[in-house]
Design a protein around this motif. Structure first.
Motif, PDB file in Angstrom:
ATOM      1  N   LYS A 237       0.532  -1.210  -0.204  1.00 43.36           N
ATOM      2  CA  LYS A 237       0.113   0.129  -0.117  1.00 43.36           C
ATOM      3  C   LYS A 237       1.366   1.509   0.205  1.00 43.36           C
ATOM      4  O   LYS A 237       0.655   2.058  -0.213  1.00 43.36           O
ATOM      5  CB  LYS A 237      -0.585   0.360   1.022  1.00 43.36           C
ATOM      6  N   ARG A 264       1.249  -8.104  -0.430  1.00 46.34           N
ATOM      7  CA  ARG A 264       0.665  -9.427  -1.646  1.00 46.34           C
ATOM      8  C   ARG A 264       1.901  -9.140  -2.748  1.00 46.34           C
ATOM      9  O   ARG A 264       2.859  -8.536  -2.825  1.00 46.34           O
ATOM     10  CB  ARG A 264      -0.555  -8.197  -2.583  1.00 46.34           C
ATOM     11  N   GLU A 266       2.166  -9.054  -6.351  1.00 51.71           N
ATOM     12  CA  GLU A 266       1.672  -8.185  -7.271  1.00 51.71           C
ATOM     13  C   GLU A 266       2.482  -6.681  -6.831  1.00 51.71           C
ATOM     14  O   GLU A 266       2.732  -6.004  -7.979  1.00 51.71           O
ATOM     15  CB  GLU A 266      -0.109  -7.320  -6.955  1.00 51.71           C
ATOM     16  N   THR A 269       7.958  -5.838  -8.042  1.00 50.13           N
ATOM     17  CA  THR A 269       8.780  -5.924  -8.951  1.00 50.13           C
ATOM     18  C   THR A 269       9.927  -5.257  -9.040  1.00 50.13           C
ATOM     19  O   THR A 269      11.080  -5.273  -9.951  1.00 50.13           O
ATOM     20  CB  THR A 269       7.693  -5.575 -10.607  1.00 50.13           C
ATOM     21  N   ASP A 487     -20.205 -11.243  -8.518  1.00 53.94           N
ATOM     22  CA  ASP A 487     -19.997 -10.221  -8.187  1.00 53.94           C
ATOM     23  C   ASP A 487     -18.680  -9.285  -8.714  1.00 53.94           C
ATOM     24  O   ASP A 487     -18.102  -8.687  -7.969  1.00 53.94           O
ATOM     25  CB  ASP A 487     -19.682 -10.862  -6.300  1.00 53.94           C
ATOM     26  N   SER A 489     -18.805  -8.280 -11.130  1.00 48.92           N
ATOM     27  CA  SER A 489     -18.642  -6.954 -12.173  1.00 48.92           C
ATOM     28  C   SER A 489     -18.827  -6.086 -11.051  1.00 48.92           C
ATOM     29  O   SER A 489     -18.990  -4.555 -11.249  1.00 48.92           O
ATOM     30  CB  SER A 489     -20.720  -7.563 -12.558  1.00 48.92           C
ATOM     31  N   THR A 490     -19.214  -6.521  -9.671  1.00 46.97           N
ATOM     32  CA  THR A 490     -19.108  -5.186  -8.725  1.00 46.97           C
ATOM     33  C   THR A 490     -18.063  -4.713  -8.691  1.00 46.97           C
ATOM     34  O   THR A 490     -17.463  -3.772  -7.689  1.00 46.97           O
ATOM     35  CB  THR A 490     -20.031  -5.541  -7.640  1.00 46.97           C
ATOM     36  N   ILE A 491     -16.674  -6.008  -8.299  1.00 45.89           N
ATOM     37  CA  ILE A 491     -15.674  -5.619  -7.243  1.00 45.89           C
ATOM     38  C   ILE A 491     -14.537  -5.216  -8.326  1.00 45.89           C
ATOM     39  O   ILE A 491     -14.011  -4.403  -8.168  1.00 45.89           O
ATOM     40  CB  ILE A 491     -14.946  -7.033  -6.886  1.00 45.89           C
ATOM     41  N   LEU A 492     -14.854  -5.599  -9.803  1.00 45.89           N
ATOM     42  CA  LEU A 492     -13.638  -5.177 -10.727  1.00 45.89           C
ATOM     43  C   LEU A 492     -13.489  -3.962 -10.954  1.00 45.89           C
ATOM     44  O   LEU A 492     -14.528  -3.639 -11.701  1.00 45.89           O
ATOM     45  CB  LEU A 492     -13.383  -6.000 -12.085  1.00 45.89           C
ATOM     46  N   PRO A 493     -12.255  -3.261 -11.692  1.00 46.19           N
ATOM     47  CA  PRO A 493     -12.683  -1.765 -11.516  1.00 46.19           C
ATOM     48  C   PRO A 493     -12.716  -1.786 -13.767  1.00 46.19           C
ATOM     49  O   PRO A 493     -13.389  -0.638 -13.711  1.00 46.19           O
ATOM     50  CB  PRO A 493     -10.635  -0.906 -11.757  1.00 46.19           C
ATOM     51  N   ASN A 494     -12.226  -2.317 -14.119  1.00 48.47           N
ATOM     52  CA  ASN A 494     -12.782  -3.017 -15.742  1.00 48.47           C
ATOM     53  C   ASN A 494     -13.176  -4.230 -15.373  1.00 48.47           C
ATOM     54  O   ASN A 494     -12.872  -5.481 -16.566  1.00 48.47           O
ATOM     55  CB  ASN A 494     -11.452  -3.120 -16.204  1.00 48.47           C
ATOM     56  N   PRO A 495     -14.983  -4.305 -15.399  1.00 49.38           N
ATOM     57  CA  PRO A 495     -15.276  -5.656 -15.801  1.00 49.38           C
ATOM     58  C   PRO A 495     -15.524  -6.638 -16.781  1.00 49.38           C
ATOM     59  O   PRO A 495     -15.630  -7.864 -16.934  1.00 49.38           O
ATOM     60  CB  PRO A 495     -16.649  -5.611 -14.288  1.00 49.38           C
ATOM     61  N   LYS A 496     -15.806  -5.722 -17.855  1.00 46.16           N
ATOM     62  CA  LYS A 496     -16.213  -6.204 -19.202  1.00 46.16           C
ATOM     63  C   LYS A 496     -15.080  -6.633 -19.711  1.00 46.16           C
ATOM     64  O   LYS A 496     -15.063  -7.767 -20.267  1.00 46.16           O
ATOM     65  CB  LYS A 496     -16.552  -4.528 -20.140  1.00 46.16           C
ATOM     66  N   ASP A 552      -3.001  -4.575 -19.122  1.00 50.84           N
ATOM     67  CA  ASP A 552      -3.829  -4.178 -17.591  1.00 50.84           C
ATOM     68  C   ASP A 552      -5.238  -4.821 -17.066  1.00 50.84           C
ATOM     69  O   ASP A 552      -5.369  -5.665 -15.505  1.00 50.84           O
ATOM     70  CB  ASP A 552      -5.223  -2.854 -18.258  1.00 50.84           C
ATOM     71  N   TYR A 560      -6.872  -9.841  -8.191  1.00 56.20           N
ATOM     72  CA  TYR A 560      -7.524 -10.130  -7.484  1.00 56.20           C
ATOM     73  C   TYR A 560      -8.405 -11.974  -7.883  1.00 56.20           C
ATOM     74  O   TYR A 560      -9.108 -12.331  -7.453  1.00 56.20           O
ATOM     75  CB  TYR A 560      -9.518  -9.281  -8.708  1.00 56.20           C
TER      76      TYR A 560
END
Lengths: 612, 385
Positions: A237, A264, A266, A269, A487, A489-496, A552, A560
């Motif tokens: 963070k 985490r 991620e 690097t 869930d 679609s609600t959680i992800l910043p770029n769900p599509k 991305d 996630y």
């Protein structure tokens, strides 16, 4: 079972805690653990914070005070091996700081980078002092902050780190200095009208690691601990510059303090410039991946302990998951699969006699058991494989021993999945599969286990056998998977983009897995990015702007926990491939096996199309 | 500003309060915007919400606004935001705005909600919001300042209103206190047709509303007061994981236009209530259309807990606004009032990366059922003669 996730008291936390994860630390060299920088890494929900919480004073005190009790004995013996507790009491002071977005916001303030880093170290130094004082109070059963006067601090201050406070002093004076400093930096972060930064004491380094040593503290005249473990949680963070500065500092200064940093996966690097000897790394997923039986044992204990504290008369868990198919219930499906497969093979034999012996052998199997159905399906897969081979091969009849010899566990496993896919015979059931379904993540395990436990409770209430049938387990698992997918679609910043990508990936894996030849038996669940371009490239796909959307999307999937990364050695000169596997819960969505073996190379261009 | 006393008597800054709705709003505009010599700054956001221009239109329909400056905040939600697919609705709103304001001056200011991309992407909207109006001198000429939050995301209007209050409360002594009003076009049906997507994974307290919650110096019990609304189960769990409260006191909207609204929300979130064994006496109710009652309820609750937990060093409180903008305003007022007092009240919002409209075709019909409410925060009603 999910209610027990609200574990507030140390007693509850420790009763439910399974000490297997500590073996990961114990198995390492003790020299790596102490006077060293230890990084604890994993994806979210794998147990990093719980591991650190174990070393807080209240937890260690509770373990020590309950050491004779059955529930705590194993934990006590394990922490003794780490030399943080002995017969006389707790000897290590755990000091936990949780990083929050607070720190990163410092980077947004319009000051020079030097000023921002100085404020960062001021804030962190202040908080380390406060957290240390709090831990000392907890360890010695003092009231914080009321009893701070009972703590004495004597530091010679040769390096003049302490500018606005005299040493020696008591805990109260140290607290007043640190809390004033923390508040002054905090006011910069949280004010509508920014205060004057020049009036704030800025620090150039994390000197508290040097000045907060056990030898400088006494409580009512006595030393009460011989080592301090600084635990910094959620380091991902921090901003990039803060992480870089902090890590460089602690690694350069290592040897004089114990510092454990959790983050985490991620966020790592920027670490390439350091050598493995500079720090010690504990990677939870990697460890569990290499020690699956230990992971299973740990999950079994966690589930049992949680079920045991349930007040609903269902006090065991794994034993109430049926782990074998009741063939009576699926007799119709099994029989149908045998008959249909046999007919298909007969069609083939009409055209080529080389499988005649195999067909005769199958016809001899008079029973209609699942084993026979698997045998038939395995034979069908092998026949397809054989037919796919070159037509120039001479058409010798294949013998029965050849059939039996070629049916290996991967073929049988593939056959099992084919039966499930075509006839609805359950495949996702039993504690063993549940362990694998958790993808080495405790939180994920609990997400499925809690709903399964609810199913057991429902059976109990309905006066039925508590044990969940294989069909019911698979149904519950499918519902949890469906909810997790919804869930997104609600959680992800770029769900599509992510959902589209995963759908295409999952359907692609499904198509290959269920090809009649089962080429990647028992199935394929991963991919590696392989550039097909033969020209010399200046940038790989991870740095090339053309693939920004793919970068991305994959980055989101990793953040996630939708994709898992494994390094696989394959091909020329044991080339190392970075393989991205679907999280195991996604394998349920696409009817894929749980094995990690099968993967395919895909070009970045192909993958990029799937994000559209 | 009145300070909260640590005894049995609480005093509230906004008591009595000034709240207007329906026809009262027209009369309000006539009395403050339509008067000769009055100068008004109207701040609104440029967004897809069909209610964006309702407030301004209501002023222009009933008064000739002789000195009306309009400040349009244009915020960028990032390339990957789901809201970007509603750019046609934004364009439609701007076209409508332009047709309304042939006379008044229009200033625009752009800001970003996000900075960076990929792993370095972070939310900066609240910090940029407090820099929209940097100093009092930028607003000193205005007698009336109206902030319309109908098309402004929470992450912006929270810090914007907080900054405005702060500038006014710290104004030069010689300056007159301006009238600060907040306009919302309330429509529960329309609110429930706007789904948030991509909710933040890492949560933080907006600038100015940290409440000292994250101070290491004070580790007292944390009381969580989530202001509940529909379709917020995931948000609730996220907030709970971040806060790790010692006590949960949910706030439900009642009375409400839909008399069963509180029951419906409770049923939707039953798992949450059950998992955390929330006692019924912990549940509080606030009128759906009165932010001042929310404000008083929150402060009263915190005051009672502070007294009860005095032997443990007091407590900290966190509010999470998962309900309408109007009720969220009440939480904002409570947190602002308790800032710099010996109470710790932070606001932890769960923001999202974008929005999804569930019933795009029905928006215009729903829009007509919106009701304007105006909360008056500083100025004439609060100046003692």
């Amino acid at each position: 079972m999910r209610a027990s996730e609200k574990i507030e008291s140390d007693v509850n936390f420790l009763r439910l805690y399974s000490p297997e994860v500590l073996e990961l630390i114990i198995e390492g060299n003790q020299e790596d653990l102490w006077n060293n920088v230890v990084f604890i890494r994993s994806s979210p929900g794998a147990g990093k914070t719980s591991l650190l919480r174990l070393f807080e004073p209240n937890s260690l005190n509770t373990i020590y005070n309950h050491k004779s009790q059955q529930d705590y004995r194993e934990l006590y013996n394990t922490v003794c091996k780490l030399d943080v507790i002995n017969e006389t009491g707790v000897s290590a002071l755990g000091v936990l700081i949780q990083f929050t977005k607070n720190y990163e916001i410092l980077d947004d303030i319009k000051y020079s980078e030097v000023t921002r880093i100085r404020l960062f170290y001021s804030l962190l130094n202040a908080r380390l002092v406060l957290a240390t004082l709090r831990s000392i109070c907890e360890l010695n059963k003092l009231s914080y902050p009321n009893d701070l006067e009972q703590i004495n601090y004597e530091y010679e201050n040769e390096k003049l780190f302490l500018r606005n406070i005299q040493s020696p002093c008591d805990g109260r004076e140290l607290f007043n200095w640190a809390s004033g400093l923390e508040k002054s930096v905090y006011d910069i972060l949280d004010s509508f009208i920014q205060p004057d930064v020049d009036k704030i004491e800025g620090h150039d380094e994390l000197f508290t690691l040097e000045i907060l040593q056990p030898k400088y503290f006494k409580v009512n005249g006595r030393s009460s601990f011989r080592r301090i473990i600084y635990m910094l949680d959620d380091a991902h963070k921090l901003s990039k510059s803060q992480r870089s500065s902090l890590f460089k500092y602690v690694i350069d200064q290592r040897g004089n303090f114990n510092i454990w940093i959790s983050e985490r996966l991620e966020g790592i690097t920027e670490f390439k410039s350091y050598h493995e000897r500079d720090y010690y790394e504990v990677n939870l997923e990697k460890y569990w991946g290499n020690n699956t039986s230990k992971f299973k044992k740990m999950l079994s204990k966690i589930a049992s302990k949680r079920a045991a504290i349930s007040t609903d008369d269902v006090d065991t868990f794994a034993e109430n998951l049926d782990d074998s198919i009741d063939e009576q219930i699926f007799q119709k499906e099994i029989k149908e699969s045998i008959e249909t497969t046999r007919k298909k093979i007969q069609e083939v034999v009409r055209k080529t006699k080389k499988f005649q012996d195999w067909l005769d052998y199958l016809i001899q199997q008079s029973d209609t058991s699942l084993k026979t159905a698997i045998l038939h399906k395995s034979a069908e897969i092998l026949i397809h494989r054989n037919l796919r081979k070159s037509q120039m091969v001479l058409q010798f009849a294949l013998s029965i021993p050849e059939l039996i010899d070629k049916i290996d566990p991967s073929i049988e496993s593939a056959a099992r999945y084919f039966l499930s896919n075509e006839y609805g015979i359950p495949n996702y059931y039993g504690f063993q599969k549940l362990v694998v379904l958790s993808s080495n993540n405790i939180e994920q395990f609990l997400a499925f286990a809690s709903d399964l436990f609810e199913g057991m409770l429902s059976n109990k209430i309905a006066s039925q056998d508590v044990q969940l049938s294989t069909k019911r387990q698979e149904k519950i698992i499918a519902l949890v998977v469906k909810k997790k997918w919804n869930d997104l679609s609600t959680i992800l910043p770029n769900p599509k983009a992510v959902e589209g990508f995963l759908n295409k990936l999952g359907n692609y894996f499904n198509k290959i897995t269920y090809e009649p030849t089962a080429s990647y038996a028992p199935g394929i669940t991963g991919f590696a990015v392989h550039s097909s371009r033969r020209l010399i490239e200046e940038k790989g796909w991870q740095e090339n702007e053309i693939f920004e959307e793919l970068q991305d999307t994959i980055s989101t999937c990793l953040a996630y926990n939708l994709l898992e990364v494994k390094e696989v050695s394959q091909g020329a000169k044991n080339q190392i491939w970075t393989v991205y596997y679907l999280n195991r819960w996604l394998c349920v969505k696409y009817q894929l096996p749980f094995t990690y073996g099968g993967w395919n190379k895909l070009t970045p261009e192909e993958l990029l199309k799937w994000t559209k | 500003m009145d300070q909260i006393k640590t005894n049995s008597e609480i005093t509230f800054r906004w008591d009595p309060y000034a709240l207007f709705k329906g026809e009262e709003v027209d009369d309000l505009w006539k009395s403050i915007v339509g008067t000769d010599g009055s100068s008004t700054l109207y701040i609104l956001g440029k967004g897809f919400d069909v209610r964006m221009n309702l407030g301004l239109k209501s002023i222009l329909d009933c008064v000739e606004a002789k000195s009306l400056d309009i400040f349009l905040i244009s915020y960028d939600e990032g390339e990957t935001s789901h809201s970007n697919k509603y750019s046609s609705l934004v364009d439609k709103n701007i076209k409508e705005l332009n047709s309304l304001i042939s006379g008044p001056v229009l200033k625009q200011k752009a800001m970003n909600i996000w900075e960076g991309t990929g792993k370095t992407k972070k939310r900066v909207g609240d910090r940029q919001a407090i820099d929209l109006i940097k100093e009092y001198s930028e607003i000193q000429e205005y007698e009336n300042i109206i902030i319309d939050i109908s098309a402004l995301p929470r992450g912006i209007y929270f810090s914007l209103i907080g900054k405005m209050l702060s500038l006014i409360d710290n104004k030069p002594a010689v300056a007159n206190i301006p009238n600060l009003l907040v306009v919302t076009a309330e429509n529960a049906e329309l609110d429930s047709s706007i789904n948030e997507t991509g909710i933040d994974d890492d949560l933080h307290y907006p600038i100015g509303f940290g409440g000292g919650i994250e101070l290491e110096a004070s580790k007292t019990p944390v009381i969580w007061l989530p202001l509940l609304g529909e379709n917020k189960g995931i948000h609730l769990n996220k907030a709970n994981q971040h806060i790790r409260p010692n006590e949960i006191c949910p706030i439900l909207p009642f009375p409400s236009k839909n008399a069963r609204r509180a029951d419906d929300i409770f049923n939707e979130l039953y798992d949450f209530f059950d998992t955390f064994q929330i006692e019924s006496q912990n549940i509080m109710y606030v009128p759906e259309q009165n932010p001042f009652e929310v404000y008083k309820t929150i402060i009263s609750a915190i005051h009672k807990y502070k007294i009860s937990l005095a032997t443990m060093g007091g407590c900290k409180a966190v509010v999470t606004t998962l309900s309408s903008k109007l009720l969220s305003l009440g939480a904002l007022l409570a947190a602002y009032e308790l800032k710099d007092s010996d109470y710790s009240l932070g606001i932890l919002n769960v923001d999202s990366h974008g929005y999804d409209l569930l019933n795009e075709d029905g928006l215009d019909n729903m829009k007509d059922k919106s009701e304007l409410l105006v909360t008056w925060l500083t100025g004439e009603p609060y100046i003692e003669n």
